[in-house]
Design a protein around this motif. Structure first.
Motif, short mmCIF file in Angstrom:
data_model
loop_
_atom_site.label_atom_id
_atom_site.label_comp_id
_atom_site.label_asym_id
_atom_site.label_seq_id
_atom_site.Cartn_x
_atom_site.Cartn_y
_atom_site.Cartn_z
N GLY A 20 0.79 -1.22 0.00
CA GLY A 20 0.00 0.00 0.00
C GLY A 20 0.82 1.26 0.00
N ALA A 21 2.13 1.18 -0.27
CA ALA A 21 2.99 2.35 -0.35
C ALA A 21 3.92 2.21 -1.54
N ASP A 22 4.27 3.33 -2.14
CA ASP A 22 5.14 3.34 -3.32
C ASP A 22 6.60 3.44 -2.87
N PRO A 23 7.39 2.36 -3.04
CA PRO A 23 8.78 2.39 -2.56
C PRO A 23 9.66 3.38 -3.30
N ASP A 24 9.22 3.81 -4.47
CA ASP A 24 10.04 4.72 -5.28
C ASP A 24 9.63 6.19 -5.14
N ASP A 25 8.70 6.46 -4.23
CA ASP A 25 8.24 7.84 -4.01
C ASP A 25 8.31 8.11 -2.51
N ALA A 26 9.47 8.59 -2.06
CA ALA A 26 9.71 8.75 -0.62
C ALA A 26 10.23 10.14 -0.30
N THR A 27 9.82 10.64 0.85
CA THR A 27 10.37 11.86 1.42
C THR A 27 11.11 11.46 2.69
N TRP A 28 12.42 11.67 2.71
CA TRP A 28 13.25 11.16 3.79
C TRP A 28 13.23 12.10 4.99
N ILE A 29 13.30 11.50 6.18
CA ILE A 29 13.24 12.21 7.45
C ILE A 29 14.57 11.99 8.17
N SER A 30 15.07 13.01 8.83
CA SER A 30 16.28 12.87 9.64
C SER A 30 15.96 13.24 11.08
N CYS A 31 16.28 12.34 12.00
CA CYS A 31 16.05 12.62 13.41
C CYS A 31 17.11 11.89 14.23
N THR A 32 17.20 12.21 15.51
CA THR A 32 18.13 11.53 16.38
C THR A 32 17.40 10.55 17.29
N TYR A 33 18.07 9.46 17.60
CA TYR A 33 17.71 8.58 18.71
C TYR A 33 18.76 8.80 19.79
N THR A 34 18.32 8.89 21.03
CA THR A 34 19.24 8.86 22.17
C THR A 34 18.81 7.68 23.02
N SER A 35 19.65 6.65 23.07
CA SER A 35 19.25 5.36 23.62
C SER A 35 20.18 4.91 24.73
N THR A 36 19.63 4.14 25.66
CA THR A 36 20.41 3.47 26.70
C THR A 36 20.78 2.07 26.21
N PRO A 37 21.72 1.39 26.87
CA PRO A 37 22.09 0.03 26.45
C PRO A 37 20.93 -0.96 26.48
N THR A 38 19.96 -0.76 27.35
CA THR A 38 18.82 -1.68 27.45
C THR A 38 17.59 -1.21 26.68
N SER A 39 17.64 0.00 26.14
CA SER A 39 16.50 0.67 25.49
C SER A 39 15.43 1.11 26.49
#
Length: 348
Positions: free
Chosen positions: A278-297
Motif C-alpha cells: 500500500g505504499a510506493d517504494p520509489d516515491d519517498a520523502t526522507w526524514i532525519s532525526c536523532t535517537y538517544t538510547s540506553t544500552p537496554t532501550s
C-alpha cells in the motif's frame, strides 16, 4: 531562586514544565533552538501511541499517558488501531493480563482488513493504538505550561549545569546565570554534553521516510524481525511513515549531516517493496532525526541530588510524554508548593 528550571524544550522537557507549573511551581523552561526546530527527536507530524508492551510497568505508564493526552488536548491523539506481527513475544499475554483488548487474526483476514500491508503469519490486533501529532503536542505542552504560569524561553543555549548543594543548582547560559532549587535535564541528544560522564547514552541519526500511499486504510504497525524491527503508520498529508528501529550511525548532534545514507535508503525501499504493497517504494520523502538510547532501550527517569534527569527515550518514548512530565514533577519533590495526592507510575 527558582523552584525548578527545565533544560530542553522537546517533548519531555515541555511535559515536565507543564506538570510542574500545574502544581504551582515557579518554573522556567530553556530551549536551545527556535520553536518547531528539526534538530532533535521531538519534531514531525506523527508518533505511534500504543499500550502494546510486554512489560506491565510500560502498560500502566501508557494508560496514564492516555489520560493526560486527553486532558491536554483530545485532538492530539487519534486511535486508529495497531497491529504487531512477526516475533511478537509476550505482548499479547501482557495485554490480556492487564485487561487491554486485543485479538489474533489469521494473515488472510488481516490482509483483507489492511490490504496495504503483507503478513506471513498470525497478526495481533490491538484497537487502543494510534498516532500523536508530535509538533502539535510539543506546542500544546508549552502553551499549557505558559497558561499555568511557566516561563518558556527559546533560543537560549545552556553552557553548564553545576550543583552547588542539595537544594541549589547554578545554570549558565550564553547571556546570564540562573539559580534553581531543582533542575530537570531533558536535553535529548545533548544530555551527555551537559552532564558528561553521568550516563551511558548512544546518539544515532535515524532515517525513516514518508512513502506515497497506494492504499487508504492503515493501522499503526510493528513488524518484529529480531534485531531489525520495523515500525510504521499513516501520517495524514505526509504519507506512510516507515522506519527501521535504531539502526542509524552514531553521530554528534552538533555536527550530523542530516543526509540519508544510501545503503539504508535502499534497504528501506526494499522492505517497503516486499512488505507494504500500500505504499510506493520509489516515491519517498526522507526524514532525519536523532535517537538517544540506553544500552537496554529502557529510558531514564531519575534524580541525582538536585538534578532530575530524563533521557534515553528515542524509539519508543514519545507516547509516554505527559506521564513522564508527571514523574519528573514527582522527583522534583515538594518545594514551596503543594503536591496533590495521586498514584505514581514508573517505567521499566
Amino acid at each position: 531562586m527558582l523552584d525548578a528550571l527545565v533544560i530542553g524544550g522537546g517533548a519531555m522537557g515541555s511535559a515536565a514544565a507543564w506538570a510542574l507549573a500545574g502544581r504551582g511551581a515557579d518554573v522556567v523552561l530553556l530551549e536551545r533552538f527556535e520553536p518547531g526546530h528539526t534538530r532533535g527527536a521531538s519534531h514531525g507530524a506523527s508518533r505511534i501511541f500504543r499500550l502494546a508492551y510486554a512489560e506491565p510497568d510500560y502498560i500502566r505508564l501508557a494508560r496514564r499517558a492516555l489520560e493526560l493526552w486527553r486532558e491536554l488536548d483530545p485532538a492530539l491523539l487519534e486511535l486508529t488501531g495497531g497491529v504487531d506481527h512477526g516475533a511478537v513475544g509476550l505482548i499479547p499475554d501482557a495485554l490480556a493480563a492487564a485487561g487491554v483488548p486485543g485479538e489474533w487474526l489469521p494473515p488472510g483476514e488481516a490482509a483483507e482488513r489492511w490490504p496495504g500491508l503483507r503478513f506471513d503469519g498470525p497478526v495481533f490486533f490491538h484497537p487502543s493504538s494510534g498516532r500523536i501529532h508530535a509538533d502539535h503536542a510539543v506546542a500544546a505542552l508549552q502553551a499549557g505550561a505558559r497558561a499555568r504560569g511557566a516561563v518558556v524561553r527559546h533560543e537560549t543555549r545552556v553552557l553548564s549545569v553545576t550543583p552547588r548543594g542539595d537544594d541549589h543548582v547554578e545554570v549558565v547560559t550564553e547571556s546570564e546565570t540562573l539559580h534553581a532549587r531543582r533542575v530537570v535535564v531533558a536535553a535529548g541528544a545533548w544530555t551527555s554534553k551537559l552532564l558528561p560522564g553521568l550516563l551511558d547514552l548512544r546518539v544515532t541519526q535515524e532515517q525513516p521516510a514518508h512513502f506515497a500511499p497506494l492504499a487508504s486504510s492503515f493501522p499503526s504497525f510493528i513488524h518484529h524481525r529480531g534485531d531489525r524491527s520495523v515500525y510504521g503508520l499513516a501520517t495524514p498529508g505526509e504519507g506512510i511513515k516507515v522506519g527501521f528501529h535504531g539502526t542509524g550511525p552514531v553521530v554528534d548532534p552538533d555536527s550530523r549531516s542530516f543526509q540519508p545514507e544510501p545503503t539504508g535508503m535502499a534497504e528501506l525501499r526494499d522492505y517497503v517493496r516486499e512488505w507494504i504493497p500500500g505504499a510506493d517504494p520509489d516515491d519517498a520523502t526522507w526524514i532525519s532525526c536523532t535517537y538517544t538510547s540506553t544500552p537496554t532501550s529502557d529510558f531514564i527517569v531519575d534524580r541525582v541530588g538536585p538534578l532530575v534527569v530524563l533521557a534515553g527515550f528515542s524509539g519508543h518514548g514519545f507516547k509516554f510524554t505527559p506521564a513522564i512530565g508527571e514523574l519528573a514533577a514527582d522527583l522534583v519533590g515538594p518545594p514551596r508548593f503543594r503536591i496533590p495526592q495521586r498514584q505514581v507510575y514508573s517505567g521499566s
